[in-house]
Structure formats: C-alpha cells, structure tokens
Design a protein around this motif. Structure first.
Motif, PDB file in Angstrom:
ATOM      1  N   GLY A 110      25.443 -56.701 -68.070  1.00 52.61           N
ATOM      2  CA  GLY A 110      24.731 -55.558 -68.625  1.00 52.61           C
ATOM      3  C   GLY A 110      25.385 -54.237 -68.282  1.00 52.61           C
ATOM      4  O   GLY A 110      26.355 -54.171 -67.529  1.00 52.61           O
ATOM      5  N   THR A 111      24.836 -53.170 -68.846  1.00 52.56           N
ATOM      6  CA  THR A 111      25.295 -51.803 -68.596  1.00 52.56           C
ATOM      7  C   THR A 111      24.140 -51.007 -68.002  1.00 52.56           C
ATOM      8  O   THR A 111      23.079 -50.917 -68.610  1.00 52.56           O
ATOM      9  CB  THR A 111      25.754 -51.125 -69.903  1.00 52.56           C
ATOM     10  N   VAL A 112      24.336 -50.487 -66.792  1.00 50.75           N
ATOM     11  CA  VAL A 112      23.322 -49.651 -66.174  1.00 50.75           C
ATOM     12  C   VAL A 112      23.363 -48.280 -66.842  1.00 50.75           C
ATOM     13  O   VAL A 112      24.360 -47.570 -66.770  1.00 50.75           O
ATOM     14  CB  VAL A 112      23.553 -49.509 -64.662  1.00 50.75           C
TER      15      VAL A 112
ATOM     16  N   ASP B 194      12.675 -44.315 -58.764  1.00 50.82           N
ATOM     17  CA  ASP B 194      12.668 -45.748 -58.454  1.00 50.82           C
ATOM     18  C   ASP B 194      12.864 -46.612 -59.703  1.00 50.82           C
ATOM     19  O   ASP B 194      12.844 -47.843 -59.599  1.00 50.82           O
ATOM     20  CB  ASP B 194      11.345 -46.127 -57.781  1.00 50.82           C
ATOM     21  N   ALA B 195      13.031 -46.006 -60.857  1.00 47.68           N
ATOM     22  CA  ALA B 195      13.172 -46.748 -62.112  1.00 47.68           C
ATOM     23  C   ALA B 195      14.643 -46.976 -62.468  1.00 47.68           C
ATOM     24  O   ALA B 195      15.505 -46.158 -62.144  1.00 47.68           O
ATOM     25  CB  ALA B 195      12.483 -46.005 -63.248  1.00 47.68           C
ATOM     26  N   VAL B 196      14.896 -48.098 -63.132  1.00 49.49           N
ATOM     27  CA  VAL B 196      16.246 -48.443 -63.589  1.00 49.49           C
ATOM     28  C   VAL B 196      16.177 -48.788 -65.075  1.00 49.49           C
ATOM     29  O   VAL B 196      15.270 -49.501 -65.506  1.00 49.49           O
ATOM     30  CB  VAL B 196      16.820 -49.650 -62.823  1.00 49.49           C
ATOM     31  N   MET B 197      17.124 -48.283 -65.845  1.00 48.45           N
ATOM     32  CA  MET B 197      17.235 -48.638 -67.258  1.00 48.45           C
ATOM     33  C   MET B 197      18.605 -49.251 -67.496  1.00 48.45           C
ATOM     34  O   MET B 197      19.626 -48.712 -67.054  1.00 48.45           O
ATOM     35  CB  MET B 197      17.070 -47.412 -68.152  1.00 48.45           C
TER      36      MET B 197
ATOM     37  N   MET C  40      13.924 -52.363 -68.562  1.00 45.79           N
ATOM     38  CA  MET C  40      13.357 -51.277 -67.760  1.00 45.79           C
ATOM     39  C   MET C  40      12.711 -51.886 -66.522  1.00 45.79           C
ATOM     40  O   MET C  40      11.939 -52.845 -66.627  1.00 45.79           O
ATOM     41  CB  MET C  40      12.283 -50.518 -68.555  1.00 45.79           C
ATOM     42  N   SER C  41      13.017 -51.331 -65.339  1.00 45.89           N
ATOM     43  CA  SER C  41      12.378 -51.816 -64.121  1.00 45.89           C
ATOM     44  C   SER C  41      11.744 -50.663 -63.364  1.00 45.89           C
ATOM     45  O   SER C  41      12.152 -49.498 -63.516  1.00 45.89           O
ATOM     46  CB  SER C  41      13.388 -52.538 -63.222  1.00 45.89           C
ATOM     47  N   ASP C  42      10.765 -50.993 -62.537  1.00 48.65           N
ATOM     48  CA  ASP C  42      10.013 -49.970 -61.814  1.00 48.65           C
ATOM     49  C   ASP C  42       9.508 -50.587 -60.515  1.00 48.65           C
ATOM     50  O   ASP C  42       9.131 -51.767 -60.476  1.00 48.65           O
ATOM     51  CB  ASP C  42       8.828 -49.499 -62.671  1.00 48.65           C
ATOM     52  N   VAL C  43       9.518 -49.798 -59.439  1.00 51.20           N
ATOM     53  CA  VAL C  43       8.984 -50.246 -58.159  1.00 51.20           C
ATOM     54  C   VAL C  43       7.484 -49.991 -58.150  1.00 51.20           C
ATOM     55  O   VAL C  43       7.033 -48.845 -58.288  1.00 51.20           O
ATOM     56  CB  VAL C  43       9.658 -49.513 -56.983  1.00 51.20           C
ATOM     57  N   ARG C  44       6.702 -51.038 -57.980  1.00 51.93           N
ATOM     58  CA  ARG C  44       5.251 -50.913 -57.985  1.00 51.93           C
ATOM     59  C   ARG C  44       4.769 -50.246 -56.689  1.00 51.93           C
ATOM     60  O   ARG C  44       5.208 -50.593 -55.602  1.00 51.93           O
ATOM     61  CB  ARG C  44       4.603 -52.286 -58.127  1.00 51.93           C
ATOM     62  N   GLY C  45       3.843 -49.316 -56.846  1.00 58.51           N
ATOM     63  CA  GLY C  45       3.270 -48.643 -55.690  1.00 58.51           C
ATOM     64  C   GLY C  45       4.233 -47.728 -54.971  1.00 58.51           C
ATOM     65  O   GLY C  45       4.045 -47.416 -53.785  1.00 58.51           O
ATOM     66  N   TYR C  46       5.250 -47.251 -55.699  1.00 62.16           N
ATOM     67  CA  TYR C  46       6.282 -46.442 -55.044  1.00 62.16           C
ATOM     68  C   TYR C  46       5.719 -45.138 -54.471  1.00 62.16           C
ATOM     69  O   TYR C  46       6.113 -44.703 -53.385  1.00 62.16           O
ATOM     70  CB  TYR C  46       7.392 -46.124 -56.041  1.00 62.16           C
ATOM     71  N   SER C  47       4.784 -44.523 -55.176  1.00 63.04           N
ATOM     72  CA  SER C  47       4.215 -43.255 -54.694  1.00 63.04           C
ATOM     73  C   SER C  47       3.520 -43.443 -53.352  1.00 63.04           C
ATOM     74  O   SER C  47       3.662 -42.615 -52.438  1.00 63.04           O
ATOM     75  CB  SER C  47       3.231 -42.693 -55.721  1.00 63.04           C
ATOM     76  N   GLY C  48       2.796 -44.561 -53.210  1.00 61.25           N
ATOM     77  CA  GLY C  48       2.130 -44.845 -51.946  1.00 61.25           C
ATOM     78  C   GLY C  48       3.122 -45.116 -50.830  1.00 61.25           C
ATOM     79  O   GLY C  48       2.926 -44.690 -49.684  1.00 61.25           O
ATOM     80  N   ILE C  49       4.188 -45.843 -51.172  1.00 68.65           N
ATOM     81  CA  ILE C  49       5.228 -46.118 -50.178  1.00 68.65           C
ATOM     82  C   ILE C  49       5.876 -44.807 -49.739  1.00 68.65           C
ATOM     83  O   ILE C  49       6.121 -44.577 -48.554  1.00 68.65           O
ATOM     84  CB  ILE C  49       6.288 -47.077 -50.760  1.00 68.65           C
ATOM     85  N   ALA C  50       6.159 -43.937 -50.709  1.00 70.45           N
ATOM     86  CA  ALA C  50       6.804 -42.664 -50.400  1.00 70.45           C
ATOM     87  C   ALA C  50       5.924 -41.800 -49.510  1.00 70.45           C
ATOM     88  O   ALA C  50       6.417 -41.105 -48.611  1.00 70.45           O
ATOM     89  CB  ALA C  50       7.121 -41.920 -51.697  1.00 70.45           C
ATOM     90  N   GLU C  51       4.622 -41.870 -49.738  1.00 67.09           N
ATOM     91  CA  GLU C  51       3.698 -41.050 -48.958  1.00 67.09           C
ATOM     92  C   GLU C  51       3.677 -41.482 -47.495  1.00 67.09           C
ATOM     93  O   GLU C  51       3.508 -40.652 -46.590  1.00 67.09           O
ATOM     94  CB  GLU C  51       2.292 -41.154 -49.559  1.00 67.09           C
ATOM     95  N   ALA C  52       3.884 -42.791 -47.255  1.00 66.32           N
ATOM     96  CA  ALA C  52       3.743 -43.323 -45.899  1.00 66.32           C
ATOM     97  C   ALA C  52       5.069 -43.534 -45.176  1.00 66.32           C
ATOM     98  O   ALA C  52       5.083 -43.990 -44.035  1.00 66.32           O
ATOM     99  CB  ALA C  52       2.986 -44.653 -45.960  1.00 66.32           C
ATOM    100  N   THR C  53       6.191 -43.215 -45.834  1.00 72.95           N
ATOM    101  CA  THR C  53       7.507 -43.518 -45.269  1.00 72.95           C
ATOM    102  C   THR C  53       8.307 -42.250 -45.030  1.00 72.95           C
ATOM    103  O   THR C  53       8.252 -41.317 -45.844  1.00 72.95           O
ATOM    104  CB  THR C  53       8.302 -44.444 -46.222  1.00 72.95           C
ATOM    105  N   ASP C  54       9.026 -42.208 -43.922  1.00 74.11           N
ATOM    106  CA  ASP C  54       9.908 -41.078 -43.639  1.00 74.11           C
ATOM    107  C   ASP C  54      10.909 -40.917 -44.779  1.00 74.11           C
ATOM    108  O   ASP C  54      11.499 -41.910 -45.225  1.00 74.11           O
ATOM    109  CB  ASP C  54      10.661 -41.330 -42.326  1.00 74.11           C
ATOM    110  N   PRO C  55      11.122 -39.708 -45.298  1.00 74.12           N
ATOM    111  CA  PRO C  55      12.008 -39.510 -46.455  1.00 74.12           C
ATOM    112  C   PRO C  55      13.415 -40.048 -46.254  1.00 74.12           C
ATOM    113  O   PRO C  55      14.008 -40.612 -47.185  1.00 74.12           O
ATOM    114  CB  PRO C  55      12.018 -37.984 -46.630  1.00 74.12           C
ATOM    115  N   ALA C  56      13.956 -39.891 -45.046  1.00 78.53           N
ATOM    116  CA  ALA C  56      15.310 -40.385 -44.793  1.00 78.53           C
ATOM    117  C   ALA C  56      15.346 -41.904 -44.858  1.00 78.53           C
ATOM    118  O   ALA C  56      16.294 -42.503 -45.389  1.00 78.53           O
ATOM    119  CB  ALA C  56      15.802 -39.897 -43.432  1.00 78.53           C
ATOM    120  N   VAL C  57      14.315 -42.549 -44.327  1.00 78.70           N
ATOM    121  CA  VAL C  57      14.229 -44.014 -44.376  1.00 78.70           C
ATOM    122  C   VAL C  57      14.055 -44.482 -45.816  1.00 78.70           C
ATOM    123  O   VAL C  57      14.690 -45.444 -46.264  1.00 78.70           O
ATOM    124  CB  VAL C  57      13.064 -44.520 -43.497  1.00 78.70           C
ATOM    125  N   LEU C  58      13.189 -43.791 -46.559  1.00 80.73           N
ATOM    126  CA  LEU C  58      12.947 -44.154 -47.953  1.00 80.73           C
ATOM    127  C   LEU C  58      14.212 -44.009 -48.790  1.00 80.73           C
ATOM    128  O   LEU C  58      14.487 -44.839 -49.665  1.00 80.73           O
ATOM    129  CB  LEU C  58      11.842 -43.274 -48.535  1.00 80.73           C
TER     130      LEU C  58
END
Length: 433
Positions: A295-297, A303-306, A257-275
């Motif tokens: 592996g198998t995705v 922002d999470a991957v399993m 399991m992976s996750d982008v740390r601080g993704y909510s903050g990044i999303a708040e400060a970044t243009d949606p198209a750029v994000l």
C-alpha cells in the motif's frame, strides 16, 4: 497474543534446525518457513509474507553474500520486512554494507549470538517494528582499532560508540539534547582528531567508521528529499513521469482509514512526551504493515492513518492487499500493546475502515510542497466504515468484500445509516479467528 512471523534461512541443516528449535521456545515468535539458498528464501518470503527474515550471509549458489542480496530483494518486493543477518564473520565491512541502503529494519548479529536466545529475540523484535541493531562485538571491532585507550574524553567515547552502533545523527542529537548540526560537526572534529598522526593500521579502522557515518548521513539526506515528503512510491513516479504533477488520474482503488480508539482519554492521562513516543511507535508499525502489503501511506493526522491500495500504480488485487494490511496492522499493534503493558502504558485499540471504488488521484501543490490527493466518495465511505468499527476491529464496505475474494470471514452488519449518505450502506465486520 499474535506472534511475530519469521522465515529462517541457512544452508546448513543442523544450524537451521537448531535456530528453529531455539526460536520455538519464544512464545512471541512463529517460524513459518525455512529456506536453504537464495531462490528458496525469496520464494518463501514472497509466498508467506513474514514480518521478519533471519538469514545467513553466505549460501548457495556462490557462497558469497546471497543472504544480504536475498534480503534486499525481499525488501524491494515486500517493503517493511525486518531482516536479521547472522554471520560467522566479525568483519565490520559486512555490517556497513548491510546498512548502506538504510539501517531501518535491519540487524546484524554474529552466529555466536544464536546461543543467546535473548539477543536474537531482541533483534527480531527490534526489526519487526522498524528498528535496527548491530552486534556489540562488531561495534567494538569498529571502535577498538580506531583510537588509543584513554585518548578520548567520556563524551567523545560515547559519541564514537553511537556512530559505530549505526545510530543516525538525529537520534544521537536527541539522546544528547543537542541540535543535529552540532552533533555532525562534533563527529567531523572527532574524526579529524583521530586521523591526525594515525598509524597505517588505524587508518583502515577510521575508513570503516567513515563509511558507516557516510551511510548514516546518506540515509538521513534521503529522508529529507522527495521520497520522504511524498507517500511511498510517488517520488519514483515523479522521476519517471515529470508531467504527472499536472495530471489527474481516474483509478479504482481500496482506501484504508485507521483510528486509535479512546485516544483523547489516553492523551488526557498520559505525559505528552511519553504519548509522543507511543504515537511514533504506533505510526512506525502501521507504516510497516501497509508497505508490506503493497500500500501507499497517504497521511498521518494525529492518531489517524490514511492509506491507499492500487495507487499511484494500479493493481488488480488492491482490495485483498488492503484486507491483508488491516489484519497485519491489528497484529502489530497488539504486539506493541504487549510491549507497552510491561512499561505500564495504555494500549491503543484500533478501528479500521475499508472502501473500494473509483477515485480521482492527483499530485497537487506548488514549488515548495507537493501533495498526493484522492478525491471521491470512496474516500468518504472509508471514513464512515472506520466510524462503524467500534469498539475496535475492521469494517468494510460491500464493494471491498466483493473485490477482496472469499479468503476472509465477514459478518454482515446490515444496512447502516452513515453521515453524508441519504440511503443506508451495507457494511461487514471482519471476523478474525
């Protein structure tokens, strides 16, 4: 910054060492292996698991197309490996053949470009992240004989050039702000117009463009079939075993399991198209790392991957493969972060959790949709390990550490209480040197 690992293949010692020296000047690239023929290239790639192969087309034993065939063999064994083919031949047929099984992660350059370190480096970076590139000279070779100067409007010239460059219909549609159906219809009309009253010489050029367009369409059509709707490998499983959709299997696997740390903050400060562009690039490199390690995705959720190792087809070394994948995911994300930094974009800190144990695996769904599902405490524990991987890094359960073997350095985190568990669990942080 972690470098892109490269295996270089050419039967000419002088050329091989010259390209090696040239790539050695690029701080982002690391030539980890050399090969002189088909067998050496395949064996070296399987042993070293590079991110990218750079290979000549014609090598021993037959001096036909060993480079392309070796690249395809490596991609079968190590899906996601980028390939840059260097050729002294400007015949577009070679480029079209290379793209025929899908352009993602492939580049075709003329050997004349070797002297241009920027072009070769760009191609390596492009395929390392799942992109593709065709030598501009090949694009011109495809275009020039197919139409007379001034015959096409600027819009038609642009459309034909994008087709010759190996771009998908969807990519062309996005760049033009038009529906894919409209773009495909425009391409068909363009081909019809060019073919009308064409000379015998131009017929051959048009045939090559048609072949390239057909290869692109085939790739996109396959992208809408079961092989894209299901995690990698499951389409083949269903083709081999039609009853698998109704059967539940007990398997010992490693879940990632992976996750982008601080993704909510990044999303708040970044243009949606750029994000959206960042997220797409992130998923592409995560996918490449997971597939390369075998592996198998399973799914992307925001922002999470399993991912899972050891399913749908069992593998005894699933834990080691999962750790390899986790390491590679961090490497590829750091490379992507460095690229984003030049554009003023926020980096993605990555937290990864690993857990090994028994799961129940089943293909569940209806006639409209089939989904591969894993059920069991192993899945839940992987999520909890990911929660512990803060602010970033990789944390694994004790079961994964034992199963993966002694190749890696683990730092015990001690007993930790996690959500959903009455008793503490022992976790380990992967130390990366």
């Amino acid at each position: 910054m972690e470098r892109i690992t490269v295996v270089l293949a050419d039967d000419n010692l002088i050329v091989r060492e010259g390209v090696r020296a040239l790539l050695g000047r690029d701080a982002a690239l690391d030539v980890v292996g050399l090969a002189a023929d088909y067998d050496e290239l395949v064996a070296c790639a399987v042993r070293l698991r590079p991110q990218v192969l750079v290979t000549d087309i014609r090598m021993p034993p037959t001096y036909q197309d060993e480079g392309i065939e070796a690249a395809r063999e490596v991609r079968k064994r190590l899906p996601g490996t980028g390939v840059v083919v260097l050729s002294q031949y400007d015949d577009p047929e070679y480029a079209i053949r290379l793209l025929d099984e899908g352009a993602a992660g492939y580049a075709y350059l003329l050997k004349d470009r070797v002297a241009d370190a920027g072009m070769l480096g760009r191609a390596i970076r492009e395929v390392a992240t799942g992109g593709s590139l065709i030598d501009p000279a090949i694009v011109q070779e495809l275009l020039a004989p197919a139409r007379d100067e001034g015959q096409l409007s600027p819009g038609e010239e642009d459309l034909l050039r994008q087709v010759a460059g190996g771009r998908t219909v969807k990519a062309i549609a996005a760049s033009r702000g038009e529906p894919p159906e409209s773009v495909n219809a425009a391409i068909e009309q363009l081909f019809l117009g060019l073919a009308r009253d064409a000379s015998a010489g131009r017929q051959g050029a048009l045939r090559r463009l048609r072949m390239l367009h057909t290869a692109i369409l085939r790739r996109e059509e396959q992208g809408e079939t079961l092989s894209r709707l299901l995690p990698s490998g499951l389409a083949d499983k269903l083709m081999r075993d039609r009853d698998a959709v109704d059967r539940t299997e007990r398997l010992v696997v490693t879940v990632l399991m992976s996750d982008v740390r601080g993704y909510s903050g990044i999303a708040e400060a970044t243009d949606p198209a750029v994000l959206a562009g960042q997220l797409n690039a992130h998923r592409r490199v995560m996918n490449a790392a997971i597939l390369t390690a075998g592996g198998t995705v399973m799914q992307y959720v925001g922002d999470a991957v399993m991912a899972v190792f050891g399913a749908p087809d069992p593998a005894s070394d699933h834990a080691a493969k999962a750790v390899h994948a986790a390491c590679d995911m961090h490497v590829r994300q750091r490379l992507l972060d460095a690229e984003w930094a030049t554009q003023g974009l926020a980096p993605f800190g990555l937290g990864i959790g690993l857990s090994t144990g028994e799961v129940a695996a089943a293909l569940l769904g209806s006639d409209e949709r089939v989904e591969y599902t894993l059920v069991g405490d192993t899945v839940n524990l992987a999520q909890r390990m990911q929660d512990l991987a803060r602010p970033a890094g990789t944390v694994a359960a004790a079961t994964t550490v034992r199963a993966a073997g002694g190749e890696w350095a683990w730092r015990p985190l001690g007993p930790r209480r996690v959500k959903g568990r009455a008793t503490p669990v022992t976790a380990y942080h992967l130390e990366v040197t």
